[in-house]
Scaffold this active site. Sequence first.
Site, PDB file in Angstrom:
ATOM      1  N   GLY A  29       0.832  -1.207   0.000  1.00 28.14           N
ATOM      2  CA  GLY A  29       0.000   0.000   0.000  1.00 28.14           C
ATOM      3  C   GLY A  29       0.860   1.248   0.000  1.00 28.14           C
ATOM      4  O   GLY A  29       2.056   1.180  -0.297  1.00 28.14           O
ATOM      5  N   ASN A  30       0.267   2.368   0.300  1.00 27.94           N
ATOM      6  CA  ASN A  30       1.034   3.609   0.413  1.00 27.94           C
ATOM      7  C   ASN A  30       0.406   4.518   1.459  1.00 27.94           C
ATOM      8  O   ASN A  30      -0.636   4.194   2.021  1.00 27.94           O
ATOM      9  CB  ASN A  30       1.168   4.289  -0.958  1.00 27.94           C
ATOM     10  CG  ASN A  30      -0.174   4.733  -1.500  1.00 27.94           C
ATOM     11  OD1 ASN A  30      -0.814   5.634  -0.961  1.00 27.94           O
ATOM     12  ND2 ASN A  30      -0.626   4.096  -2.571  1.00 27.94           N
TER      13      ASN A  30
END
Length: 222
Positions: A29-30
Amino acid sequence: FGEQPLRGRRVLVSAGPTYEDIDPVRFIGNRSSGRMGFAVAAAARDAGAEVTLVAGPVSLPTPAGVTRIDVRSARDMQEAVLKAARGSDIYIGAAAVGDYRPVDTADHKLKKTDGSPLRLELAENPDIIASLASLPDRPFLVGFAAETKELAAYAQDKMLRKGIDMIAANEVGPGRGFEVAENALQLYWRDGGAALSRMPKTELARRLVAHIAQRFLAGIGT
Ligand code: C5P
């Protein structure tokens, strides 16, 4: 907005990160919180638009009066965005779409090996906003660009390369851009631009939407 420049218009906003599953418990993810995109959706609503918000995994309440579609991966997001883009006048891509996903998602939790490196093979994700750019009858397209250096050059190059109408660029780094309540934006369109100084994301979103409405309405000759 006294006059509600986007009254009767449909605005589609994407927001938040995407998660790309490695196995049932892990993902890539980020750090996007979704705050900017959610603020943009609320601002577009206040400008009179009918707003659909395609949201990656975030923990934010849905702005009142906004239709929300939750997605997880970049490919989920692309599918939802392409579907909702039909009939939309404006698309604002505020999502931080993951560039890569694991080639395979394991059905079961990956186990530690014997100390040897674990290799993940990654495949490139589709570029959602660029895929909208090639549609006939496409909406007015606004992208975001988060850069750590050479903001103007990278952002303008991104706008031209993706074939979009406008780009909102911001500098990211420690305490800037992601996971904070304030931001500053540099706006570019094909024959101009504007600078929005550091302010709360909610206020920034209102100013951004005002610029978008202006460029959109100029483009359709209103
Ligand atoms: O990640 P990048 O800097 O290329 O993002 C610029 C713009 O392109 C953003 O508006 C983002 O939402 C969009 N984008 C996209 N699909 C991707 C990558 C980025 O729509 N796969």
